[in-house]
Design a protein around this motif. Sequence first.
Motif, PDB file in Angstrom:
ATOM      1  N   HIS A  62      36.186  53.566  37.202  1.00 46.06           N
ATOM      2  CA  HIS A  62      35.326  53.960  36.510  1.00 46.06           C
ATOM      3  C   HIS A  62      35.493  55.335  35.697  1.00 46.06           C
ATOM      4  CE1 HIS A  62      31.379  54.242  34.386  1.00 46.06           C
ATOM      5  NE2 HIS A  62      31.132  55.158  35.145  1.00 46.06           N
ATOM      6  N   LEU A  63      35.850  56.418  36.658  1.00 48.67           N
ATOM      7  CA  LEU A  63      36.138  57.920  36.224  1.00 48.67           C
ATOM      8  C   LEU A  63      37.440  57.705  35.164  1.00 48.67           C
ATOM      9  CD1 LEU A  63      35.598  59.575  39.461  1.00 48.67           C
ATOM     10  CD2 LEU A  63      34.055  59.612  37.655  1.00 48.67           C
ATOM     11  N   ARG A  64      38.305  56.755  35.565  1.00 51.34           N
ATOM     12  CA  ARG A  64      39.421  56.795  34.528  1.00 51.34           C
ATOM     13  C   ARG A  64      38.766  56.331  33.146  1.00 51.34           C
ATOM     14  NH1 ARG A  64      43.273  53.294  32.917  1.00 51.34           N
ATOM     15  NH2 ARG A  64      42.250  51.800  33.757  1.00 51.34           N
ATOM     16  N   LEU A  65      37.830  55.258  33.218  1.00 49.11           N
ATOM     17  CA  LEU A  65      37.506  54.738  31.903  1.00 49.11           C
ATOM     18  C   LEU A  65      36.518  55.986  31.102  1.00 49.11           C
ATOM     19  CD1 LEU A  65      37.509  51.948  30.843  1.00 49.11           C
ATOM     20  CD2 LEU A  65      35.410  51.487  31.576  1.00 49.11           C
ATOM     21  N   ARG A  66      36.027  56.746  31.997  1.00 48.32           N
ATOM     22  CA  ARG A  66      35.101  57.844  31.552  1.00 48.32           C
ATOM     23  C   ARG A  66      35.806  58.801  30.636  1.00 48.32           C
ATOM     24  NH1 ARG A  66      29.714  60.026  34.663  1.00 48.32           N
ATOM     25  NH2 ARG A  66      28.556  58.177  34.700  1.00 48.32           N
ATOM     26  N   GLN A  67      37.140  59.185  31.263  1.00 48.23           N
ATOM     27  CA  GLN A  67      38.156  59.928  30.666  1.00 48.23           C
ATOM     28  C   GLN A  67      38.664  59.375  29.459  1.00 48.23           C
ATOM     29  OE1 GLN A  67      41.005  60.603  33.777  1.00 48.23           O
ATOM     30  NE2 GLN A  67      39.728  62.256  34.943  1.00 48.23           N
ATOM     31  N   MET A  68      38.785  58.133  29.470  1.00 49.12           N
ATOM     32  CA  MET A  68      39.426  57.780  28.274  1.00 49.12           C
ATOM     33  C   MET A  68      38.346  57.584  26.998  1.00 49.12           C
ATOM     34  SD  MET A  68      41.876  54.308  29.399  1.00 49.12           S
ATOM     35  CE  MET A  68      40.613  53.584  30.327  1.00 49.12           C
ATOM     36  N   ALA A  69      37.176  57.197  27.391  1.00 51.42           N
ATOM     37  CA  ALA A  69      36.128  57.345  26.566  1.00 51.42           C
ATOM     38  C   ALA A  69      35.845  58.848  25.970  1.00 51.42           C
ATOM     39  CB  ALA A  69      34.695  56.948  27.268  1.00 51.42           C
ATOM     40  N   GLN A  70      36.036  59.678  26.550  1.00 54.75           N
ATOM     41  CA  GLN A  70      35.886  61.017  26.125  1.00 54.75           C
ATOM     42  C   GLN A  70      36.966  61.221  25.207  1.00 54.75           C
ATOM     43  OE1 GLN A  70      33.521  63.268  26.371  1.00 54.75           O
ATOM     44  NE2 GLN A  70      34.597  64.514  24.871  1.00 54.75           N
ATOM     45  N   GLN A  71      38.255  60.998  25.332  1.00 58.93           N
ATOM     46  CA  GLN A  71      39.510  61.195  24.621  1.00 58.93           C
ATOM     47  C   GLN A  71      39.247  60.246  23.244  1.00 58.93           C
ATOM     48  OE1 GLN A  71      42.186  63.142  25.028  1.00 58.93           O
ATOM     49  NE2 GLN A  71      42.392  62.865  22.903  1.00 58.93           N
ATOM     50  N   THR A 129      36.892  62.209  21.091  1.00 55.83           N
ATOM     51  CA  THR A 129      37.701  63.412  20.364  1.00 55.83           C
ATOM     52  C   THR A 129      38.358  62.957  19.360  1.00 55.83           C
ATOM     53  OG1 THR A 129      37.353  64.717  22.475  1.00 55.83           O
ATOM     54  CG2 THR A 129      39.140  65.428  21.042  1.00 55.83           C
ATOM     55  N   ASN A 130      39.068  61.903  19.497  1.00 56.84           N
ATOM     56  CA  ASN A 130      40.112  61.324  18.479  1.00 56.84           C
ATOM     57  C   ASN A 130      39.027  60.795  17.253  1.00 56.84           C
ATOM     58  OD1 ASN A 130      41.959  61.698  20.395  1.00 56.84           O
ATOM     59  ND2 ASN A 130      42.392  59.674  20.836  1.00 56.84           N
ATOM     60  N   LEU A 131      38.064  60.177  17.618  1.00 56.10           N
ATOM     61  CA  LEU A 131      37.278  59.754  16.309  1.00 56.10           C
ATOM     62  C   LEU A 131      36.626  61.035  15.796  1.00 56.10           C
ATOM     63  CD1 LEU A 131      35.383  56.765  18.005  1.00 56.10           C
ATOM     64  CD2 LEU A 131      36.984  56.661  16.259  1.00 56.10           C
ATOM     65  N   GLN A 132      36.279  61.890  16.300  1.00 59.31           N
ATOM     66  CA  GLN A 132      35.946  63.271  15.421  1.00 59.31           C
ATOM     67  C   GLN A 132      36.871  63.764  14.906  1.00 59.31           C
ATOM     68  OE1 GLN A 132      33.893  65.173  18.643  1.00 59.31           O
ATOM     69  NE2 GLN A 132      32.181  63.935  19.103  1.00 59.31           N
ATOM     70  N   GLN A 133      38.224  63.962  15.361  1.00 58.92           N
ATOM     71  CA  GLN A 133      39.224  64.531  14.628  1.00 58.92           C
ATOM     72  C   GLN A 133      39.506  63.626  13.351  1.00 58.92           C
ATOM     73  OE1 GLN A 133      42.189  64.900  17.513  1.00 58.92           O
ATOM     74  NE2 GLN A 133      41.227  66.592  18.251  1.00 58.92           N
ATOM     75  N   MET A 134      39.525  62.286  13.432  1.00 57.98           N
ATOM     76  CA  MET A 134      39.845  61.313  12.362  1.00 57.98           C
ATOM     77  C   MET A 134      38.839  61.302  11.139  1.00 57.98           C
ATOM     78  SD  MET A 134      41.078  58.255  14.781  1.00 57.98           S
ATOM     79  CE  MET A 134      40.629  57.099  13.498  1.00 57.98           C
ATOM     80  N   THR A 135      37.661  61.529  11.665  1.00 59.86           N
ATOM     81  CA  THR A 135      36.567  61.534  10.672  1.00 59.86           C
ATOM     82  C   THR A 135      35.964  62.856  10.334  1.00 59.86           C
ATOM     83  OG1 THR A 135      34.615  61.447  12.330  1.00 59.86           O
ATOM     84  CG2 THR A 135      35.760  59.091  11.589  1.00 59.86           C
ATOM     85  N   GLY A 136      36.059  63.842  11.116  1.00 57.48           N
ATOM     86  CA  GLY A 136      35.654  65.198  10.989  1.00 57.48           C
ATOM     87  C   GLY A 136      34.101  64.873  10.918  1.00 57.48           C
ATOM     88  N   VAL A 137      33.798  64.245  11.485  1.00 57.27           N
ATOM     89  CA  VAL A 137      32.089  64.136  11.823  1.00 57.27           C
ATOM     90  C   VAL A 137      31.777  64.092  13.168  1.00 57.27           C
ATOM     91  CG1 VAL A 137      29.940  62.915  11.200  1.00 57.27           C
ATOM     92  CG2 VAL A 137      31.798  63.271   9.748  1.00 57.27           C
ATOM     93  N   LYS A 138      31.022  64.810  13.606  1.00 60.74           N
ATOM     94  CA  LYS A 138      30.757  64.840  15.404  1.00 60.74           C
ATOM     95  C   LYS A 138      29.502  63.923  15.427  1.00 60.74           C
ATOM     96  CE  LYS A 138      29.868  67.783  19.063  1.00 60.74           C
ATOM     97  NZ  LYS A 138      29.249  68.989  19.714  1.00 60.74           N
TER      98      LYS A 138
END
Length: 278
Positions: A71-80, A83-92
């Motif tokens: 589950h902790l590994r899944l949380r790390q992936m979700a955080q990444q 971050t990727n989505l925010q970088q792609m869209t430029g929207v937080k």
Amino acid sequence: MLRVGLGALLGASAGVFAATGWLLFTGGANFVASVLTVLMLIGFGGIGGAVAGLLWAKRVPPMLPHYREEHLRLRQMAQQIRTNLQQMTGVKNAYTELDEILAKDADLRQKATKLRLQIERQAKRGLSWQDHLSVALDALREGTLGSFKRSEWVWRAYRAKLERELNAIGRKLERNRDEHLENTLQRAYRQKARELASFQNLERTLQTLENESTMIATSVENLLMETIRLSAAPRSATPQTDALLEPLRKQIQAYEQALEEIYRAPQEDETETAWLRS
């Protein structure tokens, strides 16, 4: 965010009570000082409650170590992914689908933990050293003696014992010629058959929970790989965020459907899945 808001509300309420007590104790002689103190107590209460709510939201529910690690590994992936989505869209953005899928995964693993421990306790109570010796000899003949985990060993031994006892009663029933003993043997056979069916149902339920967790992890991994790939693509080639998150929404629906099927499964004993509703 709901727990954070609720924590802030409860904290602010506690601040109001503290401020009321302070005013009653001091009499509110200095108006300006009283107002500042009241606002400070309410503000500190709200902030403290919000922090407590945030910590509560981020906590990992009690679960077995290997479930916790996954589950902790899944949380790390979700955080990444976030971050990727925010970088792609430029929207937080909040991306609530990620929070929801993590909550579903934690719920599944917590339920699986309770059920796994329940199965292990039930199996241990019904085993003797002869039962362990019997399953060890079977595993030795199959060449699988060193491949079993402790819990799997206990389950296999208990399942084999129930099957062995059921077959023994069945043979007695076939050979029996005593009418007075017939009903007793039939009751014993039905009871043992129910025990075996109940145990097998618990195992199937656990397998369903673990399969759902695996599918959630696969969905999150696929989304992570997709966001990594798209991060290097031109902005014009990046699909809409809603389209990227659609598989997670479908997996959330699959989770709800899987639990409904478990609840609807016919039970010999309603207490078998009472843990699941708790």
